[in-house]
Design a protein around this motif. Structure first.
Motif, PDB file in Angstrom:
ATOM      1  N   ASP A 102     115.181   4.877  14.450  1.00 24.05           N
ATOM      2  CA  ASP A 102     115.100   6.128  15.496  1.00 24.05           C
ATOM      3  C   ASP A 102     115.496   7.228  14.948  1.00 24.05           C
ATOM      4  O   ASP A 102     117.020   7.630  15.862  1.00 24.05           O
ATOM      5  N   HIS A 103     115.338   7.222  13.597  1.00 16.30           N
ATOM      6  CA  HIS A 103     115.789   8.460  13.333  1.00 16.30           C
ATOM      7  C   HIS A 103     114.949   9.789  14.607  1.00 16.30           C
ATOM      8  O   HIS A 103     113.777   9.596  14.443  1.00 16.30           O
ATOM      9  N   GLU A 104     115.594  10.995  14.480  1.00 19.59           N
ATOM     10  CA  GLU A 104     115.151  12.223  15.325  1.00 19.59           C
ATOM     11  C   GLU A 104     113.942  12.967  14.031  1.00 19.59           C
ATOM     12  O   GLU A 104     113.135  13.458  14.864  1.00 19.59           O
ATOM     13  N   SER A 139     111.537  10.684   7.237  1.00 16.88           N
ATOM     14  CA  SER A 139     112.638  10.165   8.198  1.00 16.88           C
ATOM     15  C   SER A 139     113.646  10.037   7.765  1.00 16.88           C
ATOM     16  O   SER A 139     114.177  10.382   6.766  1.00 16.88           O
ATOM     17  N   SER A 180     117.950  11.384   9.691  1.00 20.25           N
ATOM     18  CA  SER A 180     119.084  10.723  10.537  1.00 20.25           C
ATOM     19  C   SER A 180     119.348  12.523  11.389  1.00 20.25           C
ATOM     20  O   SER A 180     120.114  13.137  10.496  1.00 20.25           O
ATOM     21  N   ARG A 181     119.513  13.121  12.778  1.00 17.44           N
ATOM     22  CA  ARG A 181     120.330  14.163  12.976  1.00 17.44           C
ATOM     23  C   ARG A 181     119.585  15.722  12.194  1.00 17.44           C
ATOM     24  O   ARG A 181     120.074  15.776  11.311  1.00 17.44           O
ATOM     25  N   THR A 236     122.535  14.351   4.862  1.00 17.92           N
ATOM     26  CA  THR A 236     121.968  13.101   5.312  1.00 17.92           C
ATOM     27  C   THR A 236     120.882  12.565   4.346  1.00 17.92           C
ATOM     28  O   THR A 236     119.854  13.632   3.648  1.00 17.92           O
TER      29      THR A 236
END
Lengths: 113, 115
Positions: free
Chosen positions: B28-30, B93, B95-96, B102
């Protein structure tokens, strides 16, 4: 422009000995992060260690440690007690204020049995 | 474990073909990225995406396009493959968007040869 320089295209070390991989960077920012990534021959890149610029203490992860010299803009990786599984390409990376990773050209580390 | 999966490890394509490289992440990484890796040049950013249907050019976007219709999938498209696009392609990928510390997670890479 911010840049990351790895001046050693290739390094070799005897198994069980210590090796240091060098990395220098250029930035005018005061807060940033630095990373070392490892890419073994199987090719999946993995994180080895990270360092925040505001932290004076050098990061350590088991046999891997860094020598972070902020004034000199230097971020070297020391691998102690080298093992055959440490053979890989090692990339130094810098995160800029746009949150993008900027990569060095990489250093190929060879471990001699 | 975070997994980033690229659809192919090796591809051989002919000059002028349209080539699709697929990348899927399960955390679910942006943020998702496509890099090109060539000896002595490190990783060069082709395109990245902060969200579904959003894309931004990286350092070397010429000859490439991308698609992100779903959050977990980021596709790289070579509209008309050329021999100078022979390279290793890495998907990543992260996150955030607004966090410098990260970790980026990578796929296993696709070695593309254009003949």
């Amino acid at each position: 422009a911010q840049t990351v320089t790895q001046s050693q295209p290739e390094m070799s070390v005897q198994e069980a000995e210590t090796v240091t991989l060098s990395c220098t960077y250029d930035t005018s920012e005061s807060d940033y992060y630095l990373f070392w990534y490892k890419q073994p021959p199987s090719r999946q890149m993995i994180l080895v260690i990270r360092q925040e610029a505001y932290k004076q203490q050098n990061a350590t992860e088991n046999r891997f440690s860094v020598n972070f010299q902020k004034a000199a803009k230097s971020f070297s990786l020391k691998i102690s007690d080298s093992q055959l599984g440490d053979a890989a390409m090692y990339f130094c990376a810098f995160v800029d204020s746009n949150y993008q990773l900027i990569w060095g050209a990489g250093t190929k580390l060879i471990i001699k049995p | 474990d975070v997994k980033v999966t690229q659809s192919s490890r090796y591809l051989v394509k002919r000059t002028g073909e349209k080539v699709f490289l697929e990348c899927v992440q399960d955390m679910d990484h942006e943020n998702m990225f496509w890099y090109r890796q060539d000896p002595g040049l490190g990783l060069r950013l082709i395109y990245f995406s902060y969200d579904v249907k959003m894309k931004e050019k990286g350092d070397i976007p010429e000859g490439y396009s991308v698609s992100r219709e779903k959050k977990e999938r980021f596709s790289l498209i070579l509209e008309s493959a050329s021999t100078n696009q022979t390279s290793m392609y890495l998907c990543a990928s992260r996150s955030r968007r607004n966090s410098m510390n990260t970790e980026a997670f990578f796929g296993q890479g696709t070695r593309l040869t254009v003949v």
